[in-house]
Enzyme design. Structure first.
Site, short mmCIF file in Angstrom:
data_model
loop_
_atom_site.label_atom_id
_atom_site.label_comp_id
_atom_site.label_asym_id
_atom_site.label_seq_id
_atom_site.Cartn_x
_atom_site.Cartn_y
_atom_site.Cartn_z
N LYS A 189 0.84 -1.20 0.00
CA LYS A 189 0.00 0.00 0.00
C LYS A 189 0.87 1.26 0.00
O LYS A 189 0.67 2.17 -0.81
CB LYS A 189 -0.90 0.00 1.24
CG LYS A 189 -1.75 1.24 1.38
CD LYS A 189 -2.47 1.25 2.71
CE LYS A 189 -2.84 2.67 3.09
NZ LYS A 189 -3.22 2.80 4.48
N ASP B 259 -6.29 0.54 0.13
CA ASP B 259 -6.44 0.54 1.59
C ASP B 259 -7.70 -0.24 1.93
O ASP B 259 -8.29 -0.90 1.08
CB ASP B 259 -6.48 1.98 2.12
CG ASP B 259 -7.73 2.70 1.67
OD1 ASP B 259 -8.52 2.13 0.87
OD2 ASP B 259 -7.94 3.83 2.11
#
Ligand code: SF4
Length: 181
Positions: free
Chosen positions: A89, A107
């Site tokens: 991420k 996310d």
């Protein structure tokens, strides 16, 4: 961008921004950051979540940037992920936001909503990112995170989404949704 992203993990944006500003006012290069003791970084970034761990992670990243990358942040996901504390991420966020290169920042909102839509069928955000690379047209990669985060915070909530107010309810299979408003 890399350090700010580390600070933002498990932390509200309203806390991350001021903490990053305090830290960067004192140290805005890897070398300057390394000159700060971990306790000083802790004090500057408090109250971000896990501030003690993050202070050490930031120092470790800065040391690696100097030792392995001539003090510059790499612009490739695989290289970024060699830095301790940097996951997919964070790596995707850095390549997309800092370098404007293709990437999909996944996310919890992007992961949840993409699965509810049936666009992917995955158990983790990392898997979602890899699956999205197959099905999401590349022209949408950069904007996808921002749109879905805003949508997830306002309409498609984690526990009880506002399906009655949702503009795309007719198109959504609502996979895995057990309770809604
Ligand atoms: S219909 Fe419900 S589950 Fe589907 S996108 Fe809208 S809010 Fe989310």
């Amino acid at each position: 961008m890399l350090v700010a992203c580390i600070l933002s993990l498990r932390t509200q944006d309203t806390t991350t921004g001021p903490a990053a500003a305090r830290l960067f006012a004192v140290a805005d290069t890897p070398a300057a950051m390394l000159r700060l003791p971990a306790q000083r970084i802790e004090t500057l970034i408090y109250p971000v979540g896990f501030y003690r761990t993050k202070a050490r992670v930031i120092r470790g990243i800065c040391r690696d940037l100097i030792d392995k990358f001539h003090g510059r942040v790499p612009d490739e996901i695989d290289l970024l992920m060699t830095l301790k504390g940097v996951g997919r991420k964070t790596a995707n966020l850095v390549v997309t936001e800092a370098f404007a290169k293709p990437g999909i920042c996944v996310d919890t909102h992007v992961h949840r909503i993409s699965n509810r839509w049936g666009l992917v069928k995955t158990a983790t955000p990392d898997r979602t990112e890899i699956a999205l690379r197959e099905v999401l047209p590349r022209r949408h990669w950069l904007e996808y995170n921002g749109i879905l985060v805003a949508f997830g915070q306002t309409i498609c909530h984690p526990t009880s989404p506002w399906c009655s107010r949702c503009k795309i309810a007719d198109l959504c299979p609502r996979i895995g949704v057990v309770r809604s408003r």
